[in-house]
Write an enzyme that holds these catalytic residues in place. Sequence first.
Site, PDB file in Angstrom:
ATOM      1  N   TYR A   8       4.599-104.394 -46.535  1.00 24.12           N
ATOM      2  CA  TYR A   8       4.902-104.530 -47.970  1.00 24.12           C
ATOM      3  C   TYR A   8       5.847-103.433 -48.472  1.00 24.12           C
ATOM      4  O   TYR A   8       6.427-103.540 -49.536  1.00 24.12           O
ATOM      5  CB  TYR A   8       3.612-104.512 -48.809  1.00 24.12           C
ATOM      6  CG  TYR A   8       2.754-105.752 -48.652  1.00 24.12           C
ATOM      7  CD1 TYR A   8       3.184-106.826 -47.882  1.00 24.12           C
ATOM      8  CD2 TYR A   8       1.527-105.851 -49.275  1.00 24.12           C
ATOM      9  CE1 TYR A   8       2.405-107.958 -47.736  1.00 24.12           C
ATOM     10  CE2 TYR A   8       0.736-106.989 -49.135  1.00 24.12           C
ATOM     11  CZ  TYR A   8       1.191-108.044 -48.353  1.00 24.12           C
ATOM     12  OH  TYR A   8       0.410-109.161 -48.211  1.00 24.12           O
TER      13      TYR A   8
ATOM     14  N   LYS B 293      -3.016-107.204 -34.322  1.00 19.66           N
ATOM     15  CA  LYS B 293      -2.382-108.311 -33.587  1.00 19.66           C
ATOM     16  C   LYS B 293      -1.628-107.644 -32.440  1.00 19.66           C
ATOM     17  O   LYS B 293      -0.415-107.818 -32.259  1.00 19.66           O
ATOM     18  CB  LYS B 293      -1.460-109.097 -34.547  1.00 19.66           C
ATOM     19  CG  LYS B 293      -0.917-110.391 -34.002  1.00 19.66           C
ATOM     20  CD  LYS B 293      -1.955-111.494 -33.884  1.00 19.66           C
ATOM     21  CE  LYS B 293      -1.341-112.716 -33.207  1.00 19.66           C
ATOM     22  NZ  LYS B 293      -2.335-113.722 -32.808  1.00 19.66           N
TER      23      LYS B 293
ATOM     24  N   ASP C  43      -6.187-113.312 -36.108  1.00 25.74           N
ATOM     25  CA  ASP C  43      -6.455-114.762 -36.164  1.00 25.74           C
ATOM     26  C   ASP C  43      -7.928-115.031 -35.865  1.00 25.74           C
ATOM     27  O   ASP C  43      -8.584-115.847 -36.529  1.00 25.74           O
ATOM     28  CB  ASP C  43      -5.524-115.549 -35.231  1.00 25.74           C
ATOM     29  CG  ASP C  43      -5.308-114.882 -33.887  1.00 25.74           C
ATOM     30  OD1 ASP C  43      -5.687-113.695 -33.718  1.00 25.74           O
ATOM     31  OD2 ASP C  43      -4.780-115.535 -32.972  1.00 25.74           O
TER      32      ASP C  43
ATOM     33  N   ASP D  52      -4.884-107.742 -47.010  1.00 22.13           N
ATOM     34  CA  ASP D  52      -4.672-108.534 -48.224  1.00 22.13           C
ATOM     35  C   ASP D  52      -5.287-109.920 -48.036  1.00 22.13           C
ATOM     36  O   ASP D  52      -6.048-110.419 -48.872  1.00 22.13           O
ATOM     37  CB  ASP D  52      -3.151-108.642 -48.453  1.00 22.13           C
ATOM     38  CG  ASP D  52      -2.809-109.228 -49.808  1.00 22.13           C
ATOM     39  OD1 ASP D  52      -3.735-109.479 -50.600  1.00 22.13           O
ATOM     40  OD2 ASP D  52      -1.614-109.444 -50.069  1.00 22.13           O
TER      41      ASP D  52
ATOM     42  N   ASP E 234      -9.276-111.395 -49.385  1.00 24.81           N
ATOM     43  CA  ASP E 234      -9.401-112.572 -50.257  1.00 24.81           C
ATOM     44  C   ASP E 234     -10.299-113.623 -49.610  1.00 24.81           C
ATOM     45  O   ASP E 234     -11.109-114.264 -50.279  1.00 24.81           O
ATOM     46  CB  ASP E 234      -8.029-113.190 -50.552  1.00 24.81           C
ATOM     47  CG  ASP E 234      -7.478-112.705 -51.886  1.00 24.81           C
ATOM     48  OD1 ASP E 234      -7.883-111.610 -52.314  1.00 24.81           O
ATOM     49  OD2 ASP E 234      -6.653-113.418 -52.489  1.00 24.81           O
TER      50      ASP E 234
END
Length: 357
Positions: free
Chosen positions: A141, A192, A224, A248, A252
């Site tokens: 980000y 990852k 994943d 992020d 959620d």
Amino acid sequence: MSKTILVLPGDGIGPEIMAEARKVLDKLNAQHNLGIKVEEDVVGGAAIDADGVPLPDRTLAKARAADAILFGSIGGPKWDNIERSIRPERGLLKLRSELGLFANLRPAILYPQLAGASSLKPEIVAGLDILIVRELTGGIYFGQPRGIRTLENGEREGYNTDIYRESEIRRIAKVAFELAAKRGNKVCSVDKANVMEVTELWKQVVTEVAKDYPAAQLSHMYVDNAAMQLVRAPKQFDVIVTGNLFGDILSDEASMLTGSIGMLPSASLDESGKGMYEPCHGSAPDIAGQGVANPLATILSLAMLFRYSLNLPQVATQIEQAVGKVLDQGLRTADIYSEGTRKVGTKEMGDAVVAAL
Ligand code: NAD
């Protein structure tokens, strides 16, 4: 020395839910003679209206001077079409980066009284208590270079850079292990590493930091798989630590395991433990001004503020127990309402928590 809390209600339902959190704060301040000084100012759309920018210098100066910040929510359709650089969200992002709030703590706790509100079967989520520790000021980000460019053949190309320094990984890993020690002492680091070098380094550094916490149980999981495990068997997790982008998304996802976003608090901390505390939800323009928003996420954010920035865990627990008591009494705002319970508005819910303190 007396502590100062800066209260930033923001936009939409922000002022409504903050009014209830203020009642809780004022009551505790008086009850325990805490001598906490409370300041208030504008941020987001309210600040654009008043000062032309989403984070006025005055608000930022007050935020720097305060020991902790209680933040409501920002944004709304009124400010959706103004220039990107002065939109309400910029105020929030600037606050986080100016204050160096690199550690975002998002608990996903399912109150047993609300097990029916989750979209998963009650036996899968009952008693759920996960803490997601997300790195908040680095990663893709913020990484440079970034942008959209036009190639020689005229085709456009978008690009971002996912980048983490060892020191950034080390400090967030430490936060995760320290917090885990006060809970189940299990840390799952999500990466990852099979395809991304930046997370290969992440994994290595977290493993190194773990050596300083021999009692902690560290595991690693690809993002994943973590996304899948969160809906398959979420209770296997205690503390999850991960980078900005994965955090992020996973936070959620985890929040929805608990049924309502109106119940979820969050904290963003700097290196010294100073923090900003806010509900996970936004300004809910669809219900703003109706007196129906759930104030509990903001009230529980205040509990985190007492625990992490004011070092008063007993006051934090008092708030959390008062919320539990109110749920036991069957009181529910519309977002968590189910048959057999009593639907109440924002103010009535806040008053009930104050009464239960
Ligand atoms: P939202 O979280 O505001 O609302 C999503 C849904 O959840 C809506 O149906 C809303 O009514 C409901 N909801 C949210 N909080 C609730 C509460 N306390 N009680 C009951 N119901 C609640 O997300 P959105 O609709 O995507 O965004 C609305 C605005 O909020 C946008 O302008 C967005 O940019 C902003 N936003 C701000 C923050 C923040 O301040 N940190 C975070 C997310 C979105």
